[in-house]
Design a protein around this motif. Structure first.
Motif, short mmCIF file in Angstrom:
data_model
loop_
_atom_site.label_atom_id
_atom_site.label_comp_id
_atom_site.label_asym_id
_atom_site.label_seq_id
_atom_site.Cartn_x
_atom_site.Cartn_y
_atom_site.Cartn_z
N GLU A 38 74.69 4.67 27.32
CA GLU A 38 75.30 3.95 28.43
C GLU A 38 74.34 2.90 28.97
OE1 GLU A 38 77.35 5.47 32.31
OE2 GLU A 38 77.68 6.89 30.66
N PHE A 46 66.86 -0.44 38.88
CA PHE A 46 66.20 0.85 39.04
C PHE A 46 66.57 1.80 37.91
CE2 PHE A 46 66.37 -0.67 43.49
CZ PHE A 46 65.00 -0.72 43.72
N ASP A 47 67.84 1.82 37.50
CA ASP A 47 68.25 2.66 36.38
C ASP A 47 67.55 2.22 35.09
OD1 ASP A 47 69.93 4.11 38.00
OD2 ASP A 47 71.74 3.01 37.42
N THR A 48 67.40 0.92 34.93
CA THR A 48 66.73 0.41 33.74
C THR A 48 65.26 0.83 33.73
OG1 THR A 48 68.21 -1.50 33.81
CG2 THR A 48 66.29 -1.67 32.38
N CYS A 66 62.38 -6.13 41.29
CA CYS A 66 62.67 -5.14 42.34
C CYS A 66 61.95 -5.46 43.64
CB CYS A 66 62.24 -3.75 41.89
SG CYS A 66 63.33 -3.03 40.68
N ARG A 108 64.07 3.48 34.82
CA ARG A 108 64.00 4.91 34.50
C ARG A 108 64.37 5.21 33.05
NH1 ARG A 108 67.54 5.88 39.10
NH2 ARG A 108 66.30 5.42 40.91
N HIS A 109 64.80 4.21 32.31
CA HIS A 109 65.21 4.41 30.92
C HIS A 109 64.00 4.85 30.09
CE1 HIS A 109 66.99 3.63 27.01
NE2 HIS A 109 68.16 3.67 27.64
N TRP A 115 69.54 -3.69 23.02
CA TRP A 115 70.78 -3.48 23.76
C TRP A 115 72.00 -3.97 22.98
CZ3 TRP A 115 70.62 0.04 27.18
CH2 TRP A 115 69.42 0.29 27.84
N PRO A 157 72.42 0.82 31.68
CA PRO A 157 72.03 1.05 33.08
C PRO A 157 72.81 0.10 33.99
CG PRO A 157 70.10 0.71 31.68
CD PRO A 157 71.30 0.39 30.86
N ASN A 158 73.15 0.58 35.18
CA ASN A 158 73.92 -0.23 36.12
C ASN A 158 73.05 -1.08 37.03
OD1 ASN A 158 76.47 0.66 35.28
ND2 ASN A 158 76.23 2.53 36.45
N THR A 159 71.81 -0.66 37.23
CA THR A 159 70.93 -1.36 38.16
C THR A 159 69.56 -1.54 37.53
OG1 THR A 159 70.07 0.65 39.18
CG2 THR A 159 72.10 -0.28 40.14
#
Length: 148
Positions: free
Chosen positions: A46, A52-54, A74, A56-57, A38, A48-50
């Protein structure tokens, strides 16, 4: 992740869950690689904001310990630090995790264990589950079991 303010407490905290990790011996090295990933990302990537977004990376599969830790985060209940009630909840969660084998743990049961004083309408819970997952409410066919 965005601020890149990592310290050793991240590793110490992560070590609490070492029994849940797929490769606990490589946790330190993996966290180091995660930080570098990172820190040296290209400008077009970009953050991830959350959590959950991380999860899905696409690169998360290369970090199995981080992936597992993020899944744990989570599922952990959010407990406000400082109140007496949250301390009781934290102790009950630790007791649940200690007393329950990894393969038998369930986040929903952990939440119920922590919030033992909350009133639950089990009939409503079963009805809701039955509506959401009708296929799981079917009993096995007795005739097919007898032939096996």
């Amino acid at each position: 992740m965005a601020q890149l303010k990592y310290n050793t407490t991240v590793e110490i905290t992560a070590n609490l869950y070492k029994d849940d990790l797929p490769n606990p011996d490589t946790l330190s090295a993996e966290l180091h690689c995660w930080r570098i990933k990172w820190k040296h990302r290209s400008r077009d990537v970009e953050l991830p904001n959350t959590v959950f977004d991380t999860l899905r990376h696409p690169d998360i599969k290369f970090f199995p310990n981080v992936y597992t830790l993020l899944k744990i985060v989570c599922n952990l209940p959010i407990i406000k630090v400082g109140s007496e009630r949250s301390e009781v909840g934290r102790r009950r969660l630790k007791a649940y995790l200690k007393a329950t084998p990894v393969e038998e743990r369930a986040s929903s049961l952990a939440l119920m264990h922590i919030n033992y004083d909350a009133k639950h309408d089990f009939d409503m819970m079963v009805d809701t589950f039955a509506k959401l997952y009708p296929e799981k409410m079917q009993l096995p066919n007795v005739e097919s079991m007898e032939g096996a």
